[in-house]
Write a protein that holds these residues in place. Structure first.
Motif, mmCIF file in Angstrom:
data_model
loop_
_atom_site.group_PDB
_atom_site.id
_atom_site.type_symbol
_atom_site.label_atom_id
_atom_site.label_comp_id
_atom_site.label_asym_id
_atom_site.label_seq_id
_atom_site.Cartn_x
_atom_site.Cartn_y
_atom_site.Cartn_z
ATOM 1 N N ILE A 1 0.853 -1.183 0.000
ATOM 2 C CA ILE A 1 0.000 0.000 0.000
ATOM 3 C C ILE A 1 0.890 1.235 0.000
ATOM 4 C CG2 ILE A 1 -0.190 0.073 2.521
ATOM 5 C CD1 ILE A 1 -3.077 1.064 2.167
ATOM 6 N N SER A 2 0.487 2.253 -0.753
ATOM 7 C CA SER A 2 1.250 3.490 -0.788
ATOM 8 C C SER A 2 0.296 4.635 -1.115
ATOM 9 C CB SER A 2 2.375 3.426 -1.824
ATOM 10 O OG SER A 2 1.851 3.224 -3.122
ATOM 11 N N GLN A 3 0.774 5.861 -0.946
ATOM 12 C CA GLN A 3 -0.071 7.007 -1.239
ATOM 13 C C GLN A 3 0.767 8.144 -1.789
ATOM 14 O OE1 GLN A 3 -1.989 7.972 2.477
ATOM 15 N NE2 GLN A 3 -0.089 8.428 3.523
ATOM 16 N N ASP A 4 0.136 8.927 -2.630
ATOM 17 C CA ASP A 4 0.727 10.128 -3.185
ATOM 18 C C ASP A 4 -0.149 11.279 -2.698
ATOM 19 O OD1 ASP A 4 1.417 12.354 -4.752
ATOM 20 O OD2 ASP A 4 2.040 11.082 -6.426
ATOM 21 N N ASN A 5 0.306 11.974 -1.668
ATOM 22 C CA ASN A 5 -0.523 13.023 -1.068
ATOM 23 C C ASN A 5 -0.769 14.175 -2.039
ATOM 24 O OD1 ASN A 5 -0.844 11.733 1.430
ATOM 25 N ND2 ASN A 5 1.119 12.517 2.152
ATOM 26 N N ALA A 6 0.208 14.478 -2.873
ATOM 27 C CA ALA A 6 0.036 15.573 -3.832
ATOM 28 C C ALA A 6 -1.088 15.251 -4.817
ATOM 29 C CB ALA A 6 1.339 15.832 -4.562
ATOM 30 N N LYS A 7 -1.193 13.996 -5.194
ATOM 31 C CA LYS A 7 -2.232 13.582 -6.142
ATOM 32 C C LYS A 7 -3.493 13.101 -5.431
ATOM 33 C CE LYS A 7 0.970 12.122 -9.790
ATOM 34 N NZ LYS A 7 1.402 11.002 -10.655
ATOM 35 N N LYS A 8 -3.444 13.070 -4.086
ATOM 36 C CA LYS A 8 -4.573 12.571 -3.297
ATOM 37 C C LYS A 8 -5.001 11.197 -3.803
ATOM 38 C CE LYS A 8 -6.388 16.982 -1.692
ATOM 39 N NZ LYS A 8 -7.604 17.825 -1.516
ATOM 40 N N THR A 9 -4.012 10.347 -3.985
ATOM 41 C CA THR A 9 -4.279 9.018 -4.531
ATOM 42 C C THR A 9 -3.658 7.947 -3.666
ATOM 43 O OG1 THR A 9 -4.338 9.924 -6.771
ATOM 44 C CG2 THR A 9 -4.051 7.546 -6.563
ATOM 45 N N LEU A 10 -4.423 6.907 -3.430
ATOM 46 C CA LEU A 10 -3.979 5.733 -2.697
ATOM 47 C C LEU A 10 -3.768 4.601 -3.686
ATOM 48 C CD1 LEU A 10 -3.696 4.414 0.232
ATOM 49 C CD2 LEU A 10 -6.060 3.656 -0.122
ATOM 50 N N TYR A 11 -2.747 3.786 -3.444
ATOM 51 C CA TYR A 11 -2.443 2.682 -4.349
ATOM 52 C C TYR A 11 -2.382 1.361 -3.590
ATOM 53 C CZ TYR A 11 -0.810 6.540 -7.292
ATOM 54 O OH TYR A 11 -0.727 7.702 -8.013
ATOM 55 N N LEU A 12 -2.605 0.290 -4.327
ATOM 56 C CA LEU A 12 -2.365 -1.051 -3.798
ATOM 57 C C LEU A 12 -1.721 -1.867 -4.912
ATOM 58 C CD1 LEU A 12 -2.714 -2.932 -1.329
ATOM 59 C CD2 LEU A 12 -4.793 -3.808 -2.446
ATOM 60 N N GLN A 13 -0.440 -2.124 -4.769
ATOM 61 C CA GLN A 13 0.276 -2.992 -5.710
ATOM 62 C C GLN A 13 0.099 -4.423 -5.240
ATOM 63 O OE1 GLN A 13 2.109 -2.262 -8.629
ATOM 64 N NE2 GLN A 13 2.046 -4.496 -8.795
ATOM 65 N N MET A 14 -0.441 -5.242 -6.115
ATOM 66 C CA MET A 14 -0.720 -6.631 -5.765
ATOM 67 C C MET A 14 0.089 -7.549 -6.673
ATOM 68 S SD MET A 14 -4.852 -6.440 -5.171
ATOM 69 C CE MET A 14 -5.179 -6.159 -6.912
ATOM 70 N N ASN A 15 0.990 -8.304 -6.085
ATOM 71 C CA ASN A 15 1.834 -9.242 -6.816
ATOM 72 C C ASN A 15 1.521 -10.667 -6.388
ATOM 73 O OD1 ASN A 15 3.170 -7.030 -8.028
ATOM 74 N ND2 ASN A 15 4.644 -6.936 -6.346
ATOM 75 N N SER A 16 1.952 -11.609 -7.198
ATOM 76 C CA SER A 16 1.751 -13.034 -6.895
ATOM 77 C C SER A 16 0.292 -13.314 -6.532
ATOM 78 C CB SER A 16 2.671 -13.467 -5.748
ATOM 79 O OG SER A 16 4.027 -13.246 -6.080
ATOM 80 N N LEU A 17 -0.600 -12.808 -7.338
ATOM 81 C CA LEU A 17 -2.022 -12.973 -7.056
ATOM 82 C C LEU A 17 -2.437 -14.431 -7.136
ATOM 83 C CD1 LEU A 17 -3.314 -9.816 -8.902
ATOM 84 C CD2 LEU A 17 -3.781 -10.354 -6.512
ATOM 85 N N GLN A 18 -3.359 -14.785 -6.254
ATOM 86 C CA GLN A 18 -3.863 -16.142 -6.171
ATOM 87 C C GLN A 18 -5.386 -16.135 -6.319
ATOM 88 O OE1 GLN A 18 -1.765 -18.759 -6.114
ATOM 89 N NE2 GLN A 18 -0.156 -17.192 -6.201
ATOM 90 N N PRO A 19 -5.989 -17.253 -6.706
ATOM 91 C CA PRO A 19 -7.454 -17.286 -6.852
ATOM 92 C C PRO A 19 -8.189 -16.822 -5.598
ATOM 93 C CG PRO A 19 -6.498 -19.219 -7.887
ATOM 94 C CD PRO A 19 -5.365 -18.513 -7.191
ATOM 95 N N GLU A 20 -7.627 -17.064 -4.432
ATOM 96 C CA GLU A 20 -8.284 -16.646 -3.186
ATOM 97 C C GLU A 20 -8.266 -15.136 -2.985
ATOM 98 O OE1 GLU A 20 -5.951 -18.983 -3.531
ATOM 99 O OE2 GLU A 20 -4.391 -18.822 -1.987
ATOM 100 N N ASP A 21 -7.542 -14.427 -3.827
ATOM 101 C CA ASP A 21 -7.553 -12.966 -3.777
ATOM 102 C C ASP A 21 -8.728 -12.380 -4.559
ATOM 103 O OD1 ASP A 21 -4.002 -13.131 -4.127
ATOM 104 O OD2 ASP A 21 -5.109 -12.691 -2.281
ATOM 105 N N THR A 22 -9.463 -13.221 -5.247
ATOM 106 C CA THR A 22 -10.613 -12.766 -6.021
ATOM 107 C C THR A 22 -11.652 -12.149 -5.101
ATOM 108 O OG1 THR A 22 -10.298 -14.409 -7.765
ATOM 109 C CG2 THR A 22 -12.520 -13.515 -7.485
ATOM 110 N N ALA A 23 -12.024 -10.904 -5.386
ATOM 111 C CA ALA A 23 -12.977 -10.182 -4.547
ATOM 112 C C ALA A 23 -13.229 -8.814 -5.143
ATOM 113 C CB ALA A 23 -12.435 -10.025 -3.123
ATOM 114 N N MET A 24 -14.226 -8.125 -4.583
ATOM 115 C CA MET A 24 -14.395 -6.710 -4.855
ATOM 116 C C MET A 24 -13.504 -5.974 -3.865
ATOM 117 S SD MET A 24 -16.079 -4.598 -6.819
ATOM 118 C CE MET A 24 -17.696 -5.258 -7.275
ATOM 119 N N TYR A 25 -12.686 -5.080 -4.388
ATOM 120 C CA TYR A 25 -11.765 -4.333 -3.552
ATOM 121 C C TYR A 25 -12.274 -2.911 -3.361
ATOM 122 C CZ TYR A 25 -8.303 -8.035 -3.533
ATOM 123 O OH TYR A 25 -7.654 -9.236 -3.323
ATOM 124 N N TYR A 26 -12.266 -2.474 -2.098
ATOM 125 C CA TYR A 26 -12.781 -1.165 -1.739
ATOM 126 C C TYR A 26 -11.697 -0.312 -1.103
ATOM 127 C CZ TYR A 26 -17.344 -3.399 -2.214
ATOM 128 O OH TYR A 26 -18.444 -4.079 -2.687
#
Length: 125
Positions: free
Chosen positions: A69-94
């Motif tokens: 998880i990371s954020q760019d305060n100047a852009k008022k943007t939050l990020y989530l970099q997701m690597n090595s994704l697995q089927p159990e990660d399937t979901a709606m992300y909020y």
């Protein structure tokens, strides 16, 4: 009125990567505790990652070492970099936020009062 808009979801194969973004608008205040949550069909919403105003982070055990998880305060943007994704990660992300003067990262849904509409992540095996 604070608004959160997520983007970046999609469909990937197991082992792949996605990067989610969440843009915050509607407020001049930059002091937000922010988090990513997910909800799979038939399951409760669960905390994935959180970041406080100082950049301290917390992660669910299931994603430690794979998600960042990371954020760019100047852009008022939050990020989530997701690597090595697995089927159990399937979901709606909020994306979620709560206005704070000071706070520590939290994965408890009850601690947040602003929520985005969600972006779907589907991981196939």
């Amino acid at each position: 009125q604070v608004q959160l808009v997520e983007s970046g979801g999609g469909s990937v194969q197991a082992g792949g990567s996605l990067k989610l973004s969440c843009v915050v608008s509607g407020s001049s205040n930059n002091r937000y505790l922010m988090g990513w949550f997910r909800q799979a069909p038939g399951k409760e919403r669960e905390g994935v990652a959180s970041i406080d105003t100082s950049g301290r982070t917390d992660y669910a055990d299931s994603v430690k070492g794979r998600f960042t998880i990371s954020q760019d305060n100047a852009k008022k943007t939050l990020y989530l970099q997701m690597n090595s994704l697995q089927p159990e990660d399937t979901a709606m992300y909020y994306c979620a936020a709560v206005e704070v003067f000071w706070g520590v990262p939290t994965l408890d849904t009850a601690d947040y009062n602003y929520w985005g509409q969600g972006t779907q992540v589907t991981v196939s095996s």
